[in-house]
Scaffold this active site. Structure first.
Site, PDB file in Angstrom:
ATOM      1  N   HIS A 103       0.793  -0.960  -0.038  1.00 56.17           N
ATOM      2  CA  HIS A 103       0.273   0.173   0.092  1.00 56.17           C
ATOM      3  C   HIS A 103       1.179   1.190   0.495  1.00 56.17           C
ATOM      4  O   HIS A 103       0.254   2.660  -0.302  1.00 56.17           O
ATOM      5  CB  HIS A 103      -1.098   0.004   1.409  1.00 56.17           C
TER       6      HIS A 103
HETATM    7  C1  UD1 Z   1      -2.233   6.380   5.377  1.00 57.69           C
HETATM    8  C2  UD1 Z   1      -0.832   6.482   5.734  1.00 57.69           C
HETATM    9  C3  UD1 Z   1       0.397   5.600   5.552  1.00 57.69           C
HETATM   10  C4  UD1 Z   1      -0.332   4.018   6.193  1.00 57.69           C
HETATM   11  C5  UD1 Z   1      -1.344   3.780   5.496  1.00 57.69           C
HETATM   12  C6  UD1 Z   1      -1.694   2.687   6.389  1.00 57.69           C
HETATM   13  C7  UD1 Z   1      -0.346   8.822   4.959  1.00 57.69           C
HETATM   14  C8  UD1 Z   1       0.489   9.874   4.826  1.00 57.69           C
HETATM   15  N1  UD1 Z   1      -0.444   7.378   4.788  1.00 57.69           N
HETATM   16  O1  UD1 Z   1      -1.704   5.350   3.698  1.00 57.69           O
HETATM   17  O2  UD1 Z   1       1.441   6.219   6.371  1.00 57.69           O
HETATM   18  O3  UD1 Z   1       0.990   3.166   6.003  1.00 57.69           O
HETATM   19  O4  UD1 Z   1      -2.320   4.723   5.148  1.00 57.69           O
HETATM   20  O5  UD1 Z   1      -3.197   2.032   6.006  1.00 57.69           O
HETATM   21  O6  UD1 Z   1      -1.028   9.867   6.559  1.00 57.69           O
HETATM   22  N2  UD1 Z   1      -8.236   4.941   0.042  1.00 57.69           N
HETATM   23  C9  UD1 Z   1     -10.593   4.711   0.280  1.00 57.69           C
HETATM   24  N3  UD1 Z   1     -10.668   4.810   0.876  1.00 57.69           N
HETATM   25  C10 UD1 Z   1     -10.632   5.340   2.272  1.00 57.69           C
HETATM   26  C11 UD1 Z   1      -9.842   5.315   2.755  1.00 57.69           C
HETATM   27  C12 UD1 Z   1      -8.516   5.691   0.895  1.00 57.69           C
HETATM   28  O7  UD1 Z   1     -10.122   4.023  -1.120  1.00 57.69           O
HETATM   29  O8  UD1 Z   1     -11.310   4.838   3.398  1.00 57.69           O
HETATM   30  C13 UD1 Z   1      -7.552   5.926  -1.000  1.00 57.69           C
HETATM   31  C14 UD1 Z   1      -7.882   7.097  -1.772  1.00 57.69           C
HETATM   32  O9  UD1 Z   1      -7.632   6.362  -3.100  1.00 57.69           O
HETATM   33  C15 UD1 Z   1      -6.922   7.588  -1.405  1.00 57.69           C
HETATM   34  C16 UD1 Z   1      -5.774   6.591  -0.826  1.00 57.69           C
HETATM   35  O10 UD1 Z   1      -6.753   5.647  -0.555  1.00 57.69           O
HETATM   36  O11 UD1 Z   1      -6.606   8.381  -2.283  1.00 57.69           O
HETATM   37  C17 UD1 Z   1      -4.564   6.986  -0.130  1.00 57.69           C
HETATM   38  O12 UD1 Z   1      -4.843   6.916   0.884  1.00 57.69           O
HETATM   39  P1  UD1 Z   1      -4.675   7.868   2.120  1.00 57.69           P
HETATM   40  O13 UD1 Z   1      -4.875   7.813   4.064  1.00 57.69           O
HETATM   41  O14 UD1 Z   1      -4.093   9.424   1.600  1.00 57.69           O
HETATM   42  O15 UD1 Z   1      -3.034   6.657   2.683  1.00 57.69           O
HETATM   43  P2  UD1 Z   1      -2.593   5.811   2.722  1.00 57.69           P
HETATM   44  O16 UD1 Z   1      -2.496   5.019   1.582  1.00 57.69           O
HETATM   45  O17 UD1 Z   1      -4.053   5.062   3.100  1.00 57.69           O
HETATM   46  N1  UDP Z   2      -4.346  -5.030   8.755  1.00 56.38           N
HETATM   47  C1  UDP Z   2      -6.071  -5.629   8.835  1.00 56.38           C
HETATM   48  N2  UDP Z   2      -6.394  -5.748   7.415  1.00 56.38           N
HETATM   49  C2  UDP Z   2      -5.712  -6.172   6.033  1.00 56.38           C
HETATM   50  C3  UDP Z   2      -3.857  -5.270   6.068  1.00 56.38           C
HETATM   51  C4  UDP Z   2      -3.622  -4.893   7.189  1.00 56.38           C
HETATM   52  O1  UDP Z   2      -5.815  -5.672   9.874  1.00 56.38           O
HETATM   53  O2  UDP Z   2      -6.504  -6.462   5.138  1.00 56.38           O
HETATM   54  C5  UDP Z   2      -3.760  -4.735   9.580  1.00 56.38           C
HETATM   55  C6  UDP Z   2      -2.391  -5.428  10.407  1.00 56.38           C
HETATM   56  O3  UDP Z   2      -2.526  -6.596  11.135  1.00 56.38           O
HETATM   57  C7  UDP Z   2      -1.413  -4.202  10.829  1.00 56.38           C
HETATM   58  C8  UDP Z   2      -1.732  -3.352  10.797  1.00 56.38           C
HETATM   59  O4  UDP Z   2      -3.615  -3.157   9.463  1.00 56.38           O
HETATM   60  O5  UDP Z   2      -2.035  -4.516  12.128  1.00 56.38           O
HETATM   61  C9  UDP Z   2      -1.097  -2.416   9.546  1.00 56.38           C
HETATM   62  O6  UDP Z   2      -1.250  -1.670   8.776  1.00 56.38           O
HETATM   63  P1  UDP Z   2      -0.996  -1.175   7.483  1.00 56.38           P
HETATM   64  O7  UDP Z   2      -0.227  -1.776   6.988  1.00 56.38           O
HETATM   65  O8  UDP Z   2      -2.206  -0.849   6.575  1.00 56.38           O
HETATM   66  O9  UDP Z   2      -0.064   0.614   7.819  1.00 56.38           O
HETATM   67  P2  UDP Z   2       0.842   0.190   8.128  1.00 56.38           P
HETATM   68  O10 UDP Z   2       1.866  -0.122   9.106  1.00 56.38           O
HETATM   69  O11 UDP Z   2       1.994   0.279   6.774  1.00 56.38           O
HETATM   70  O12 UDP Z   2       0.862   2.224   8.411  1.00 56.38           O
END
Ligand code: UD1
Ligand code: UDP
Length: 386
Positions: free
Chosen positions: A222
Site C-alpha cells: 500500500h
Molecule cells: C495512510 C498513511 C500511511 C499508512 C496507511 C495505513 C499518510 C500519509 N499515510 O496511507 O502511513 O501506512 O494509511 O493503511 O497518512 N482510500 C480509499 N478508502 C479509504 C481511504 C483511502 O479508497 O477509506 C484510497 C483513496 O484513493 C486515497 C488513497 O486510498 O486517495 C490513499 O489514502 P490515504 O489515507 O491518503 O493514504 P494511505 O495510502 O491509506
Molecule cells: N491489517 C488488517 N487488514 C489488512 C491489512 C492490514 O487488519 O487487510 C492490519 C495489520 O495486521 C496491521 C495494520 O493493519 O496491524 C497495519 O496497517 P497498514 O499496513 O495499513 O499500515 P502501516 O502499518 O504500514 O502504517
C-alpha cells in the site's frame, strides 16, 4: 488525584488498531483515573479500513468524526488541523494521544501543540532516514511537538537522543522539557491478546480459501512509492505471479483500495492475469482478526507495511519487505526480514533464501512484555501528578 481526560486521535487503519490496546488497558485497569475520548479524522472511511475495527476490537465508537476523507496532503492535513482545534478548544483534554506517523498524527501534533495541550506520542523515534516518505516528515514533526515520547525500540530511543532529546530530563515535563521513554510495542500487546481469539474465530478460513497451514504467502502492498509508481507496482506484482506459479505456492493478497485503484487504472492486463492465476487470491482488505489468523498460519510474508513486518516477527514468519529501508532495523539485523525494494532479483533471492529446507531462524523478544499499554498509562498519570 482527580480523573484526567485524554483525547485519542486516530484516522488510518493501523491507528485504530493501536488505539485499541490503550483503550483496553484503560477499560481494564485505569477507568477510575482516566476518561478517554476518541476523535477520528476520517482519513480512512471505507468500512473495511475503519468501522470493521471498531466493531471487532470492541473499541468505543469515535466521539467525534471529522469526515475529512481523501485529498492531497496539504488540503487533507489542513482540514484535520481545523477540525481537531475546534474539538480541543471545546473539550479541553488534559493530554492528546497520538499514534504512529500518518497525516492524522501530524495534524493532531500541530493542532494540540499550538493550543498548548500536552502531546503524548506513542511509537515515537522511528526513522527511515528517507524524507521523501510522507511518514518520515510526520514522525519528526510530531516528535518535536511532543511532551511525552514513547519509543518502542532501542533504535527509536537512540534516534531521539541523536535529535537532541535528553533522557535525563526531570519533571515537570513540558514541550520544552520533554520526557523520552524506552517501552515495548503496543502492537505486541494486541497480537498476544488477539492471537488465540483469531485462531478460534477464523479457523474455517483455511478450508474456505483452499489453503493449507504454513503453505501460503501473505502479501500486502500500500506504500505510495509502490502504488503511485506503476513500474514498481508492475515489478512487484509480476514477480509475485512468477513465484506463485514456479513454486505452486498460493499468495493471499488483501489489497488496500489505493493499490487496487492503481492496478485498475494502469495495469489492467496484469490485474486480469493475476485474477486468472489459480495460485493468487486477491481479496479486499481484511479485519484485524482475519489478518492475525492469516499471519499466524502463513509460511512467509511479503509486505511494504510497517505494522505487518513487525507482526511477521510476533508470529515467527520470515518477511520480505518491498522497500529500500525500514524503521524496524532490528528485524533486518536479525535476518528474519530482508529488504528487497521493488527489485525482482532481490525479491526472488530473498524468497529462495527463506524456502531453503532446514533453514533456522530465531525470533527474539524485541518488543516488550505485552504490557506496554499499561506502562504508558502509568507514566502518563505521573505527568499529571508532578
Ligand atoms: C495512510 C498513511 C500511511 C499508512 C496507511 C495505513 C499518510 C500519509 N499515510 O496511507 O502511513 O501506512 O494509511 O493503511 O497518512 N482510500 C480509499 N478508502 C479509504 C481511504 C483511502 O479508497 O477509506 C484510497 C483513496 O484513493 C486515497 C488513497 O486510498 O486517495 C490513499 O489514502 P490515504 O489515507 O491518503 O493514504 P494511505 O495510502 O491509506
Ligand atoms: N491489517 C488488517 N487488514 C489488512 C491489512 C492490514 O487488519 O487487510 C492490519 C495489520 O495486521 C496491521 C495494520 O493493519 O496491524 C497495519 O496497517 P497498514 O499496513 O495499513 O499500515 P502501516 O502499518 O504500514 O502504517
Amino acid at each position: 488525584m482527580s480523573k484526567i481526560k485524554l483525547l485519542n486521535i486516530v484516522g488510518a487503519r493501523p491507528q485504530i488498531i493501536k488505539s485499541s490496546a490503550i483503550s483496553r488497558a484503560i477499560r481494564t485497569g485505569f477507568s477510575d483515573l482516566i476518561t478517554e475520548l476518541t476523535l477520528h479524522t476520517g482519513q480512512h472511511y471505507d468500512r473495511e479500513l475503519s468501522e470493521v475495527f471498531f466493531d471487532e476490537l470492541e473499541i468505543h465508537k469515535p466521539d467525534f468524526n471529522l469526515g475529512v476523507g481523501s485529498a492531497r496532503h496539504g488540503r487533507q492535513t489542513a482540514a484535520m488541523i481545523t477540525g481537531i482545534e475546534e474539538v480541543l478548544l471545546e473539550e479541553k483534554p488534559d493530554g492528546v494521544l497520538l499514534y504512529g506517523d500518518t497525516n492524522s498524527t501530524l495534524a493532531g501534533a500541530i493542532a494540540a501543540s499550538k493550543q498548548h495541550f500536552p502531546v503524548i506520542h506513542i511509537e515515537a523515534g522511528l526513522r527511515s532516514f528517507n524524507k521523501n516518505m510522507p511518514e518520515e516528515l510526520n514522525r519528526i514533526i510530531s516528535d518535536h511537538a511532543s511532551t511525552l515520547l514513547f519509543a518502542p525500540t532501542n533504535a527509536a530511543f537512540k534516534n531521539l537522543i541523536h535529535e537532541g532529546f535528553r533522557p535525563e530530563n526531570s519533571p515537570p515535563y513540558t514541550i520544552d522539557n520533554p520526557k523520552i521513554y524506552l517501552t515495548g510495542d503496543i502492537m505486541y500487546d494486541n497480537s498476544l491478546f488477539f492471537a488465540e481469539l483469531a485462531e478460534r474465530k477464523k479457523s474455517e478460513l483455511l478450508e474456505s480459501m483452499s489453503l493449507e497451514r504454513n503453505k501460503f504467502v501473505l502479501a500486502t502492498i500500500h506504500r505510495d512509492i509502490n502504488t503511485d509508481d506503476i513500474r514498481r507496482l508492475e515489478a512487484i506484482m509480476s514477480t509475485i505471479k512468477q513465484l506463485a506459479e514456479e513454486y505452486m505456492m498460493p499468495f493471499v493478497i488483501p489489497f488496500h483500495p489505493r493499490t487496487m485503484n492503481s492496478l485498475k487504472s494502469g495495469l489492467v492486463n496484469l490485474l486480469e492475469d493475476l485474477r486468472k492465476s489459480k495460485h493468487i487470491r486477491i481479496i479486499p482488505p481484511v479485519s484485524y482478526l482475519t489478518m492475525t489468523f492469516l499471519e499466524k498460519n502463513c509460511f512467509m510474508i511479503m509486505t511494504d507495511s510497517g505494522g505487518v513486518q513487525k507482526e511477521s516477527h510476533f508470529f515467527k514468519k520470515p518477511c520480505i519487505v518491498l522497500r529500500r529501508e525500514t524503521e524496524w532495523i532490528e528485524l533486518v539485523a536479525n535476518g528474519t526480514v530482508m529488504l528487497a525494494d521493488a527489485n525482482p532479483d532481490l525479491i526472488v533471492h530473498a524468497f529462495e533464501g527463506y524456502v531453503q529446507p532446514g533453514i533456522h531462524l530465531d525470533y527474539p523478544g524485541f518488543y516488550g512484555d505485552g504490557k506496554t499499554s499499561e506502562f504508558i498509562l502509568k507514566e502518563i498519570l505521573m505527568l499529571f501528578e508532578s
